[in-house]
Write an enzyme that holds these catalytic residues in place. Structure first.
Site, PDB file in Angstrom:
ATOM      1  N   HIS A  17      -4.412   2.723  -3.062  1.00 59.36           N
ATOM      2  CA  HIS A  17      -3.925   3.251  -4.065  1.00 59.36           C
ATOM      3  C   HIS A  17      -3.533   4.786  -4.696  1.00 59.36           C
ATOM      4  CE1 HIS A  17      -7.256   0.732  -5.909  1.00 59.36           C
ATOM      5  NE2 HIS A  17      -5.789  -0.250  -5.593  1.00 59.36           N
ATOM      6  N   LYS A  41     -13.207 -10.625 -15.002  1.00 59.92           N
ATOM      7  CA  LYS A  41     -14.486 -10.290 -13.824  1.00 59.92           C
ATOM      8  C   LYS A  41     -14.580  -9.614 -14.584  1.00 59.92           C
ATOM      9  CE  LYS A  41     -10.961  -9.868 -10.415  1.00 59.92           C
ATOM     10  NZ  LYS A  41      -9.017  -9.261  -9.273  1.00 59.92           N
ATOM     11  N   ARG A  90      -0.582  -4.926   1.870  1.00 56.81           N
ATOM     12  CA  ARG A  90      -1.779  -4.881   3.186  1.00 56.81           C
ATOM     13  C   ARG A  90      -1.642  -5.991   4.085  1.00 56.81           C
ATOM     14  NH1 ARG A  90      -6.525  -4.202  -0.752  1.00 56.81           N
ATOM     15  NH2 ARG A  90      -5.222  -5.525  -1.449  1.00 56.81           N
ATOM     16  N   SER A 128     -10.600  -1.950  -2.866  1.00 58.73           N
ATOM     17  CA  SER A 128     -11.940  -1.082  -3.978  1.00 58.73           C
ATOM     18  C   SER A 128     -13.079  -2.319  -3.338  1.00 58.73           C
ATOM     19  CB  SER A 128     -11.569  -1.617  -4.696  1.00 58.73           C
ATOM     20  OG  SER A 128     -10.141  -1.282  -5.420  1.00 58.73           O
TER      21      SER A 128
HETATM   22  P1  ADP Z   1      -5.349  -6.670  -8.043  1.00 62.24           P
HETATM   23  O1  ADP Z   1      -6.462  -6.884  -8.586  1.00 62.24           O
HETATM   24  O2  ADP Z   1      -3.918  -6.533  -9.125  1.00 62.24           O
HETATM   25  O3  ADP Z   1      -4.404  -6.766  -6.251  1.00 62.24           O
HETATM   26  P2  ADP Z   1      -5.533  -3.955  -6.718  1.00 62.24           P
HETATM   27  O4  ADP Z   1      -6.600  -2.289  -8.087  1.00 62.24           O
HETATM   28  O5  ADP Z   1      -6.708  -3.797  -6.221  1.00 62.24           O
HETATM   29  O6  ADP Z   1      -5.787  -4.573  -8.650  1.00 62.24           O
HETATM   30  O7  ADP Z   1      -4.805  -3.132  -6.453  1.00 62.24           O
HETATM   31  C1  ADP Z   1      -3.804  -2.656  -7.101  1.00 62.24           C
HETATM   32  C2  ADP Z   1      -2.637  -2.785  -6.512  1.00 62.24           C
HETATM   33  O8  ADP Z   1      -2.347  -1.440  -5.418  1.00 62.24           O
HETATM   34  C3  ADP Z   1      -1.855  -4.293  -5.625  1.00 62.24           C
HETATM   35  O9  ADP Z   1      -0.371  -3.871  -5.979  1.00 62.24           O
HETATM   36  C4  ADP Z   1      -2.751  -3.741  -3.860  1.00 62.24           C
HETATM   37  O10 ADP Z   1      -2.147  -4.395  -3.235  1.00 62.24           O
HETATM   38  C5  ADP Z   1      -2.150  -2.267  -3.233  1.00 62.24           C
HETATM   39  N1  ADP Z   1      -3.446  -1.994  -3.496  1.00 62.24           N
HETATM   40  C6  ADP Z   1      -4.559  -1.655  -2.910  1.00 62.24           C
HETATM   41  N2  ADP Z   1      -5.033  -1.541  -1.939  1.00 62.24           N
HETATM   42  C7  ADP Z   1      -3.508  -0.544  -1.393  1.00 62.24           C
HETATM   43  C8  ADP Z   1      -4.475  -0.067   0.120  1.00 62.24           C
HETATM   44  N3  ADP Z   1      -5.177  -0.087   1.162  1.00 62.24           N
HETATM   45  N4  ADP Z   1      -2.636  -0.143   0.916  1.00 62.24           N
HETATM   46  C9  ADP Z   1      -1.511  -0.290  -0.036  1.00 62.24           C
HETATM   47  N5  ADP Z   1      -1.812  -1.290  -1.077  1.00 62.24           N
HETATM   48  C10 ADP Z   1      -3.027  -1.311  -2.134  1.00 62.24           C
END
Ligand code: ADP
Length: 159
Positions: A17, A41, A90, A128
């Site tokens: 992130h 959630k 990803r 996460s």
């Molecule tokens: P959501 O549940 O909306 O996917 P997340 O908190 O999991 O929320 O992710 C928020 C954003 O960050 C999303 O666009 C996700 O694709 C991106 N993201 C999460 N982890 C990574 C990573 N390792 N590399 C690139 N982008 C990421």
């Protein structure tokens, strides 16, 4: 002023992130990290905890703000005067859901562009969920998350 929204659950914030937010902050004048309140959630961290960890981890970025939101993302983006939604990609598996989401958002708000940034190689495995799983088994997450998040995870899992 070009404003982008980076939405997500951030439960919790990972280095993946942070990478996307850093890169967005170089392209846009202002980036709003929008933490989703999703009543369907059950997050590990409360909204307040998630916001606090993000603020602490990103305090070196002067053009980044952190807020919570609920409801439709495009409504929130419009309300905050954003011209873009920035998301990270990803793997191919992210693509299908993101394409659907971006198409719906374009229908609802054609003036808000969705922009995707490819993950950096170092973070392509990182989510996460992975972080929570490793931390729950006392694994070392210090290379996956900011310091403050690693500390909070250790507290959560009783270490
Ligand atoms: P959501 O549940 O909306 O996917 P997340 O908190 O999991 O929320 O992710 C928020 C954003 O960050 C999303 O666009 C996700 O694709 C991106 N993201 C999460 N982890 C990574 C990573 N390792 N590399 C690139 N982008 C990421």
């Amino acid at each position: 002023m070009k404003i982008a929204v980076c939405p997500g659950s951030f439960d919790p914030l990972t280095n993946g992130h942070v990478d996307i937010i850093n890169r967005a902050a170089m392209v846009f004048d202002k980036v709003i990290v929008a933490v989703l309140h999703n009543p369907n959630k059950k997050p590990l961290f409360t909204m307040e905890e998630r916001e606090k960890m993000i603020k602490e981890s990103l305090e070196n970025l002067p053009n980044v703000e952190v807020e919570s939101f609920s409801g439709l993302l495009v409504d929130y983006a419009r309300q905050r005067g954003a011209c873009a939604i920035v998301r990270g990609l990803r793997a191919v598996s992210d693509f299908e859901i993101e394409l659907m989401q971006a198409s719906v958002n374009r229908k609802l708000a054609p003036e808000v562009e969705t922009i995707y940034m490819m993950t950096s190689n170092d973070f392509s495995f990182l989510s996460s969920s992975v972080v929570k799983e490793v931390a729950s088994f006392n694994g070392d997450v210090t290379c996956m998350v900011p310091k403050v998040v690693a500390k909070k995870l250790a507290e959560k899992f009783g270490k």
